[in-house]
Design a protein around this motif. Sequence first.
Motif, short mmCIF file in Angstrom:
data_model
loop_
_atom_site.label_atom_id
_atom_site.label_comp_id
_atom_site.label_asym_id
_atom_site.label_seq_id
_atom_site.Cartn_x
_atom_site.Cartn_y
_atom_site.Cartn_z
N ASP A 159 -8.36 -0.83 15.52
CA ASP A 159 -7.35 -1.78 14.90
C ASP A 159 -7.22 -1.39 13.69
N ASP A 216 -6.42 0.24 22.39
CA ASP A 216 -5.18 0.65 22.27
C ASP A 216 -5.21 2.27 21.81
N ASP A 229 0.88 12.19 13.30
CA ASP A 229 1.54 11.82 14.75
C ASP A 229 0.41 11.52 15.68
N THR A 244 -1.73 3.65 10.65
CA THR A 244 -0.72 4.63 10.99
C THR A 244 0.48 4.19 11.53
N ALA A 245 1.53 5.01 11.63
CA ALA A 245 2.75 4.48 12.02
C ALA A 245 2.73 4.16 13.42
N PRO A 246 3.82 3.40 13.88
CA PRO A 246 4.00 2.88 15.17
C PRO A 246 4.21 4.27 15.92
N GLY A 247 3.69 4.18 17.04
CA GLY A 247 3.94 5.20 18.22
C GLY A 247 2.83 6.35 17.84
N THR A 248 1.86 6.45 17.03
CA THR A 248 0.98 7.42 16.65
C THR A 248 -0.03 7.42 17.84
N ARG A 249 -0.28 8.64 18.34
CA ARG A 249 -1.26 8.70 19.64
C ARG A 249 -2.58 8.90 18.98
N THR A 252 -4.16 -0.35 4.51
CA THR A 252 -2.91 0.08 4.79
C THR A 252 -2.56 1.39 4.36
N ARG A 259 -4.58 1.38 13.76
CA ARG A 259 -3.44 0.95 13.97
C ARG A 259 -2.67 0.25 12.77
N GLY A 260 -3.44 -0.37 12.06
CA GLY A 260 -2.74 -0.97 10.72
C GLY A 260 -2.37 0.14 9.48
#
Length: 329
Positions: free
Chosen positions: A195, A227, A119, A201-206, A53, A198-199
């Motif tokens: 996956d 994703d 970001d 990085t922050a939500p919305g990271t490209r 995390t 995504r766990g």
Amino acid sequence: MGAGTTVRWRRRVNRWRRGVLAALICGATVLPLSGAARPDIPAPEPAALAAPTADTLEEAYAANRANAAEASRMSSAHGDRHRAAADRSMADPARRLLAFDGRGAGLATEVFGDLAHADRVAVLVPGSDTSLDTYDRFRAAALALHRQLAAQAPEGDGTAVVAWLGYETPGTVSTTVVTTDRADRAAPKLRALVDTLRGVTAPGTRLALLCHSYGSVVCARAAGGLDVADIALVGSPGTGADTAADLRTGARIWAARGTDDWVEHVPHLSADLFGTTVGFGTDPVSPDFGARVFAAGDGGHSDYFDTGSVSLTNLARIVLGETTEVTHD
């Protein structure tokens, strides 16, 4: 054109097609296989870690560096000074290893930048002949991209690059390099990496995948439902799919090839030979494939991440989401 002429033409095309693919198989079989004579290199099992995390990233980096240090000691005791040096470099306190496995050809996932607060994140997927023994050239590409992203990113936007040597790449001169077998085995691992990111990085990271050579086959096999915002294929021999739409992904598909890249001369064919599919089908930079083709300059097969190159500038724009700024051929 009469019916008889059409039939004869099709027969000639089919004979040529079979001949080219057979030549690829024969050449890969008869010529020495890349790394085939290399003895097994002892190394510890990979560190057993929970999914990282943002709060545990540093612990994961430290555990994998410790594993690399032990792998270096074992390689040295085995008499393999080259691998021992490569492993020892991985164990440097400045390295950010998200994963490490020193066994065999070796696997590693290295992070450049502050992953937890980025970001924009680019994942580099390498092609053939990439291993711990040749890792420096792959790492150089990741470093060049990270510098380019930092230079081009809007003020305040954090960027990170993940160099993913997470699969056993084929040898350039081998039967495996003309089939999707290695890519099929690698695809679930690439999905697992996304996956994991995504766990962390922050939500919305490209997220964007930048896939070189045979790595483009890996990305294509993993693409369905992945994703990520963008998938860029550079120096690709093909993907095993007929069109970009066949990848079944919501990501934008990009493709580029330098004018001096020898992969242009690889036949873009696919056939079933001896129960194995050989070749990768449609050329990704062709209109028939349907990718967003962008300029890569006059570089060769290994030049896409060269500092100052057209291709590197455009790849950074893709990662940053500045798609209207991407230059096209």
